[in-house]
Design a protein around this motif. Structure first.
Motif, mmCIF file in Angstrom:
data_model
loop_
_atom_site.group_PDB
_atom_site.id
_atom_site.type_symbol
_atom_site.label_atom_id
_atom_site.label_comp_id
_atom_site.label_asym_id
_atom_site.label_seq_id
_atom_site.Cartn_x
_atom_site.Cartn_y
_atom_site.Cartn_z
ATOM 1 N N GLY A 7 28.072 38.028 40.507
ATOM 2 C CA GLY A 7 28.264 39.000 39.434
ATOM 3 C C GLY A 7 29.697 39.470 39.401
ATOM 4 N N GLY A 8 29.912 40.763 39.313
ATOM 5 C CA GLY A 8 31.251 41.311 39.181
ATOM 6 C C GLY A 8 31.861 41.730 40.501
ATOM 7 N N PHE A 9 33.151 41.994 40.457
ATOM 8 C CA PHE A 9 33.885 42.446 41.638
ATOM 9 C C PHE A 9 34.995 43.361 41.168
ATOM 10 N N LEU A 10 35.159 44.501 41.803
ATOM 11 C CA LEU A 10 36.162 45.490 41.423
ATOM 12 C C LEU A 10 37.211 45.608 42.514
ATOM 13 N N GLN B 47 45.398 39.211 44.328
ATOM 14 C CA GLN B 47 43.998 39.063 44.715
ATOM 15 C C GLN B 47 43.166 38.592 43.534
ATOM 16 N N GLY B 48 43.413 39.169 42.381
ATOM 17 C CA GLY B 48 42.659 38.766 41.190
ATOM 18 C C GLY B 48 42.870 37.308 40.836
ATOM 19 N N ILE B 49 44.118 36.858 40.912
ATOM 20 C CA ILE B 49 44.417 35.452 40.649
ATOM 21 C C ILE B 49 43.739 34.573 41.693
ATOM 22 N N ILE C 221 38.821 39.311 33.193
ATOM 23 C CA ILE C 221 39.642 40.209 33.991
ATOM 24 C C ILE C 221 40.059 41.372 33.111
ATOM 25 N N VAL C 222 39.762 42.589 33.544
ATOM 26 C CA VAL C 222 40.149 43.795 32.825
ATOM 27 C C VAL C 222 41.282 44.432 33.623
ATOM 28 N N CYS C 223 42.443 44.580 32.983
ATOM 29 C CA CYS C 223 43.602 45.107 33.687
ATOM 30 C C CYS C 223 44.519 45.807 32.692
#
Length: 71
Positions: free
Chosen positions: A25-28, A40-42, A59-61
């Protein structure tokens, strides 16, 4: 595999990439500015593509980091 493209990761970033890669699922990722959330997101997005054959990643940023992602 821990990979984020061009830059090596610190140990705490590697831990975040590992957790994000195996998360269902998701990860924050949230912490102080300048601690490497973009790397980290990349790394998570690339690892999910390589290891989990993920086809999409949302990706929400903040808009100010979009140039980092383009590079």
């Amino acid at each position: 595999m821990l990979f984020n493209g061009k830059n090596p990761l610190f140990d705490y970033q590697k831990h975040g990439v590992r957790c994000g890669t195996v998360a269902q699922g998701g990860f924050l990722i949230a912490d102080e500015m300048g601690l490497g959330k973009t790397g980290q997101g990349i790394g998570i997005a690339l690892n999910k593509k390589i290891l989990n054959h993920a086809r999409q990643c949302l990706i929400v940023c903040p808009a100010c980091v979009k140039y980092n992602w383009l590079n």
